[in-house]
Structure formats: C-alpha cells, structure tokens
Scaffold this motif. Structure first.
Motif, PDB file in Angstrom:
ATOM      1  N   GLU A 120      11.959  25.860  28.154  1.00  0.00           N
ATOM      2  CA  GLU A 120      11.481  27.050  28.868  1.00  0.00           C
ATOM      3  C   GLU A 120      10.250  26.737  29.708  1.00  0.00           C
ATOM      4  OE1 GLU A 120       9.947  31.632  27.936  1.00  0.00           O
ATOM      5  OE2 GLU A 120      10.652  30.335  26.319  1.00  0.00           O
ATOM      6  N   SER A 121       9.350  25.928  29.174  1.00  0.00           N
ATOM      7  CA  SER A 121       8.097  25.635  29.872  1.00  0.00           C
ATOM      8  C   SER A 121       8.211  24.458  30.832  1.00  0.00           C
ATOM      9  CB  SER A 121       6.989  25.343  28.851  1.00  0.00           C
ATOM     10  OG  SER A 121       7.258  24.150  28.110  1.00  0.00           O
ATOM     11  N   GLY A 122       9.343  23.742  30.803  1.00  0.00           N
ATOM     12  CA  GLY A 122       9.435  22.506  31.582  1.00  0.00           C
ATOM     13  C   GLY A 122       8.426  21.491  31.098  1.00  0.00           C
ATOM     14  N   GLY A 123       8.322  21.386  29.774  1.00  0.00           N
ATOM     15  CA  GLY A 123       7.245  20.625  29.161  1.00  0.00           C
ATOM     16  C   GLY A 123       7.520  19.143  28.988  1.00  0.00           C
ATOM     17  N   SER A 124       6.780  18.549  28.039  1.00  0.00           N
ATOM     18  CA  SER A 124       6.792  17.095  27.861  1.00  0.00           C
ATOM     19  C   SER A 124       6.913  16.720  26.396  1.00  0.00           C
ATOM     20  CB  SER A 124       5.503  16.473  28.415  1.00  0.00           C
ATOM     21  OG  SER A 124       5.319  16.781  29.776  1.00  0.00           O
ATOM     22  N   VAL A 125       7.505  15.578  26.159  1.00  0.00           N
ATOM     23  CA  VAL A 125       7.557  14.951  24.837  1.00  0.00           C
ATOM     24  C   VAL A 125       6.986  13.548  24.966  1.00  0.00           C
ATOM     25  CG1 VAL A 125       9.054  14.013  23.032  1.00  0.00           C
ATOM     26  CG2 VAL A 125       9.572  16.240  24.042  1.00  0.00           C
ATOM     27  N   VAL A 126       6.081  13.188  24.059  1.00  0.00           N
ATOM     28  CA  VAL A 126       5.620  11.807  23.943  1.00  0.00           C
ATOM     29  C   VAL A 126       5.895  11.355  22.511  1.00  0.00           C
ATOM     30  CG1 VAL A 126       3.685  10.202  24.070  1.00  0.00           C
ATOM     31  CG2 VAL A 126       3.808  12.121  25.672  1.00  0.00           C
ATOM     32  N   THR A 127       6.785  10.401  22.353  1.00  0.00           N
ATOM     33  CA  THR A 127       7.025   9.830  21.031  1.00  0.00           C
ATOM     34  C   THR A 127       6.203   8.564  20.884  1.00  0.00           C
ATOM     35  OG1 THR A 127       8.917   8.510  21.763  1.00  0.00           O
ATOM     36  CG2 THR A 127       9.376  10.742  20.977  1.00  0.00           C
ATOM     37  N   ALA A 162      16.826  14.730  31.147  1.00  0.00           N
ATOM     38  CA  ALA A 162      16.401  14.488  32.532  1.00  0.00           C
ATOM     39  C   ALA A 162      16.585  15.753  33.367  1.00  0.00           C
ATOM     40  CB  ALA A 162      17.197  13.343  33.136  1.00  0.00           C
ATOM     41  N   GLY A 163      15.506  16.134  34.049  1.00  0.00           N
ATOM     42  CA  GLY A 163      15.538  17.327  34.880  1.00  0.00           C
ATOM     43  C   GLY A 163      15.102  18.591  34.184  1.00  0.00           C
ATOM     44  N   THR A 164      14.887  18.518  32.859  1.00  0.00           N
ATOM     45  CA  THR A 164      14.462  19.711  32.121  1.00  0.00           C
ATOM     46  C   THR A 164      13.154  19.504  31.367  1.00  0.00           C
ATOM     47  OG1 THR A 164      15.847  19.081  30.223  1.00  0.00           O
ATOM     48  CG2 THR A 164      16.811  20.580  31.851  1.00  0.00           C
ATOM     49  N   VAL A 165      13.016  18.359  30.685  1.00  0.00           N
ATOM     50  CA  VAL A 165      11.812  18.052  29.905  1.00  0.00           C
ATOM     51  C   VAL A 165      11.433  16.602  30.195  1.00  0.00           C
ATOM     52  CG1 VAL A 165      10.832  17.779  27.581  1.00  0.00           C
ATOM     53  CG2 VAL A 165      12.390  19.691  28.067  1.00  0.00           C
ATOM     54  N   ASN A 166      10.157  16.347  30.507  1.00  0.00           N
ATOM     55  CA  ASN A 166       9.676  14.976  30.685  1.00  0.00           C
ATOM     56  C   ASN A 166       9.585  14.282  29.328  1.00  0.00           C
ATOM     57  OD1 ASN A 166       9.436  15.404  33.418  1.00  0.00           O
ATOM     58  ND2 ASN A 166       7.196  15.342  33.465  1.00  0.00           N
ATOM     59  N   VAL A 167      10.107  13.084  29.239  1.00  0.00           N
ATOM     60  CA  VAL A 167      10.104  12.341  27.978  1.00  0.00           C
ATOM     61  C   VAL A 167       9.454  10.984  28.197  1.00  0.00           C
ATOM     62  CG1 VAL A 167      11.519  11.308  26.164  1.00  0.00           C
ATOM     63  CG2 VAL A 167      12.191  13.505  27.164  1.00  0.00           C
ATOM     64  N   THR A 168       8.452  10.671  27.359  1.00  0.00           N
ATOM     65  CA  THR A 168       7.726   9.405  27.451  1.00  0.00           C
ATOM     66  C   THR A 168       7.769   8.682  26.122  1.00  0.00           C
ATOM     67  OG1 THR A 168       6.191  10.295  29.101  1.00  0.00           O
ATOM     68  CG2 THR A 168       5.491   8.326  27.915  1.00  0.00           C
ATOM     69  N   LEU A 206      -2.427  11.633  27.299  1.00  0.00           N
ATOM     70  CA  LEU A 206      -2.795  12.739  28.198  1.00  0.00           C
ATOM     71  C   LEU A 206      -2.297  12.486  29.613  1.00  0.00           C
ATOM     72  CD1 LEU A 206      -4.487  15.411  27.748  1.00  0.00           C
ATOM     73  CD2 LEU A 206      -4.331  13.819  25.820  1.00  0.00           C
ATOM     74  N   PHE A 207      -2.351  11.235  30.054  1.00  0.00           N
ATOM     75  CA  PHE A 207      -1.819  10.894  31.374  1.00  0.00           C
ATOM     76  C   PHE A 207      -0.341  11.272  31.458  1.00  0.00           C
ATOM     77  CE2 PHE A 207       0.466   7.663  33.935  1.00  0.00           C
ATOM     78  CZ  PHE A 207      -0.056   7.968  35.190  1.00  0.00           C
ATOM     79  N   ALA A 208       0.403  10.998  30.396  1.00  0.00           N
ATOM     80  CA  ALA A 208       1.838  11.284  30.402  1.00  0.00           C
ATOM     81  C   ALA A 208       2.117  12.784  30.430  1.00  0.00           C
ATOM     82  CB  ALA A 208       2.510  10.643  29.188  1.00  0.00           C
ATOM     83  N   ILE A 209       1.419  13.557  29.607  1.00  0.00           N
ATOM     84  CA  ILE A 209       1.751  14.979  29.544  1.00  0.00           C
ATOM     85  C   ILE A 209       1.196  15.752  30.739  1.00  0.00           C
ATOM     86  CG2 ILE A 209       1.888  14.908  27.032  1.00  0.00           C
ATOM     87  CD1 ILE A 209      -0.734  16.432  26.890  1.00  0.00           C
ATOM     88  N   ARG A 210       0.307  15.140  31.490  1.00  0.00           N
ATOM     89  CA  ARG A 210      -0.220  15.796  32.690  1.00  0.00           C
ATOM     90  C   ARG A 210       0.712  15.662  33.902  1.00  0.00           C
ATOM     91  NH1 ARG A 210      -6.554  13.938  32.137  1.00  0.00           N
ATOM     92  NH2 ARG A 210      -7.407  15.991  31.609  1.00  0.00           N
ATOM     93  N   GLN A 211       1.735  14.847  33.785  1.00  0.00           N
ATOM     94  CA  GLN A 211       2.630  14.665  34.927  1.00  0.00           C
ATOM     95  C   GLN A 211       3.414  15.941  35.203  1.00  0.00           C
ATOM     96  OE1 GLN A 211       2.337  11.816  36.761  1.00  0.00           O
ATOM     97  NE2 GLN A 211       0.708  11.560  35.253  1.00  0.00           N
ATOM     98  N   ALA A 213       6.496  18.492  36.166  1.00  0.00           N
ATOM     99  CA  ALA A 213       7.908  18.493  35.794  1.00  0.00           C
ATOM    100  C   ALA A 213       8.706  17.671  36.796  1.00  0.00           C
ATOM    101  CB  ALA A 213       8.429  19.924  35.755  1.00  0.00           C
ATOM    102  N   GLY A 214       9.611  16.854  36.276  1.00  0.00           N
ATOM    103  CA  GLY A 214      10.444  16.035  37.139  1.00  0.00           C
ATOM    104  C   GLY A 214       9.818  14.718  37.544  1.00  0.00           C
ATOM    105  N   CYS A 215       8.584  14.450  37.085  1.00  0.00           N
ATOM    106  CA  CYS A 215       7.900  13.181  37.391  1.00  0.00           C
ATOM    107  C   CYS A 215       7.438  12.566  36.078  1.00  0.00           C
ATOM    108  CB  CYS A 215       6.722  13.410  38.335  1.00  0.00           C
ATOM    109  SG  CYS A 215       5.852  11.893  38.810  1.00  0.00           S
ATOM    110  N   ALA A 216       8.382  12.041  35.315  1.00  0.00           N
ATOM    111  CA  ALA A 216       8.089  11.560  33.975  1.00  0.00           C
ATOM    112  C   ALA A 216       7.607  10.115  33.989  1.00  0.00           C
ATOM    113  CB  ALA A 216       9.328  11.667  33.091  1.00  0.00           C
ATOM    114  N   VAL A 217       6.629   9.836  33.146  1.00  0.00           N
ATOM    115  CA  VAL A 217       6.280   8.451  32.826  1.00  0.00           C
ATOM    116  C   VAL A 217       7.208   8.050  31.684  1.00  0.00           C
ATOM    117  CG1 VAL A 217       4.496   6.891  31.999  1.00  0.00           C
ATOM    118  CG2 VAL A 217       3.880   8.798  33.498  1.00  0.00           C
ATOM    119  N   ARG A 218       8.163   7.199  31.963  1.00  0.00           N
ATOM    120  CA  ARG A 218       9.206   6.926  30.975  1.00  0.00           C
ATOM    121  C   ARG A 218       8.693   6.127  29.774  1.00  0.00           C
ATOM    122  NH1 ARG A 218      12.470  10.790  31.455  1.00  0.00           N
ATOM    123  NH2 ARG A 218      14.058  10.695  33.076  1.00  0.00           N
ATOM    124  N   GLU A 219       7.939   5.058  30.031  1.00  0.00           N
ATOM    125  CA  GLU A 219       7.494   4.207  28.927  1.00  0.00           C
ATOM    126  C   GLU A 219       6.114   3.641  29.216  1.00  0.00           C
ATOM    127  OE1 GLU A 219      10.419   1.331  27.703  1.00  0.00           O
ATOM    128  OE2 GLU A 219      12.036   2.819  27.709  1.00  0.00           O
TER     129      GLU A 219
END
Length: 231
Positions: A120-127, A162-168, A206-211, A213-219
């Motif tokens: 819903e938020s177009g948010g981010s995941v960092v594992t 991809a296209g919904t939630v940024n995943v790093t 923080l750098f990763a979650i600040r990106q 939506a649609g511009c994910a830092v993958r790894e």
C-alpha cells in the motif's frame, strides 16, 4: 527533516541491540518512526512487541500488531540474528533449528505479514544476510544455511515484488556488537580483528530505504576492507 510524529514507519527486528539498535537510532534521527520486535525493550519511546522470533506465527502477529499501532508500515529491516558455532554433530538439534528459525524463517514470516502495508505504501524491505551467506566455513552449518537462505529468499522476493516494493539484500561483515560475546573463545574475533561500526552499516540501511519507489538498491556488501570473512 520529516516530522517524527508523522514520518514513515520502519519496523526493525532485533532493534534493541547491535545493528538493529543502530538502525533504530539513525532512523529516528532522520525523522522516521521506528518500531521493534525483540525479546528486550529498545530505547525509551520506541514502540515494540516482546516476541521470540523462533515462533514464526508469533512473529507474524507481532508485525501486524505494530502495523496497526502505527497506522501502516513504510519499511521493514530484518536485523535480528543469532548463531551458536559448533560442528554439526556437536550442536543439539533444537539449537541448530532455532538458528535457522530466527535467522531465516522469521525473516520470511515478518516480511510476509508486512506485505499488505508495504504494498500500500510502496515501501521497502531490507533483509540482513552475512558474508557467511555467500562464503561457507566450518563449524557454521546452521548459520550458513540460514544466511545462504536469506540471500536466495531476498533475490527471489525482489523479482516477485518488482514494481511494488523495493527489496534490498544487505550483506554485512562482522561488526563490533555483542553478537560474539557468548561464544566459546575459539569462535570470538581476536583483539586485532577488523570489524565494522554498526552505525556505519546502519547508514547503508537508511540509504536503501530512502530510495524512491521503483529505484531499488538491490544488494549491498558492507564490511571492513581488511575483514577476513569478506567473500
């Protein structure tokens, strides 16, 4: 700076110590609203749920509870982790399985439970994996199995969302935290070990979650340049 009362909500597992606590501190300073799942309380004023992450159904329930409390989630950082080094035939089965449950299965459980709000938020995941998620060593079968699993899980999740939630995927080397304190002496870093400051690794989170939506830092691989576990 975003108003901390209305800023993006960030759920951090293991947010009471180590890398998780560093992420909480840095996120709060940057105007985010951190919340925590842990067995111990985080710093004062941070919403949290006491949960044993080895119980994955409880981890899911804790995630939903915090999302409801904060009115949604904009990011999830799975910083909780544990290890008990030892040879496979010397490590009790319940301990081996607990390492995999906390480090891998709880990662998936928390992300799964958070997905409705993150979508819903177009948010981010960092594992949070480890350099031992790409390099195997002796006396770490459980930890390597779990962290290799986090690497595979996250790469597949990134393709799925991809296209919904940024995943790093974050691959950190050893850090100066209490992670090593309860180990037998042979498994502790030596006095001259090159270890990272968890605050520096938190800055990468923080750098990763600040990106946007649609511009994910993958790894991201973050470790001391002389650290021996670098892959």
């Amino acid at each position: 700076m975003t108003n901390p009362l209305t800023g993006p909500a960030v759920l951090v597992t293991g947010g009471a110590s180590g890398l998780g606590a560093a992420v909480v501190e840095l996120a709060a300073a940057a105007g985010y609203r951190p919340c925590v799942i842990d067995r111990r309380p985080p710093v004062d004023g941070v919403p949290w749920v006491d949960c044993d992450l080895a119980d994955t159904r409880a981890a899911e329930a804790a995630t939903r509870r915090l999302a409801d409390q904060l009115g949604g989630l904009d990011a999830v950082v799975t910083a909780a982790g544990m290890d008990v080094p030892g040879r496979l035939d010397a490590l009790p089965g319940d301990v081996w399985e607990r390492i995999v449950s906390v480090d891998l299965l709880a990662t998936a459980a928390v992300v799964r439970a958070a997905l409705p709000w993150l979508t819903e938020s177009g948010g981010s995941v960092v594992t949070v994996a480890s350099t031992l998620g790409v390099k195997a060593v002796s006396d770490a079968t459980a930890y390597c199995a779990a962290k290799f699993g986090v690497v595979g899980f996250t790469r597949a999740l990134a393709a799925e969302l991809a296209g919904t939630v940024n995943v790093t995927l974050l691959v950190p080397g050893g850090m100066r935290t209490a992670f090593f304190d309860d180990r037998d002496a042979q498994y502790r870093p030596g006095a001259d070990a090159a270890l990272n400051d968890p605050a520096a690794v938190a800055a990468a989170v923080l750098f990763a979650i600040r990106q946007p939506a649609g511009c994910a830092v993958r790894e991201l691989v973050v470790c001391a340049d002389r650290e021996s576990s670098y892959p």
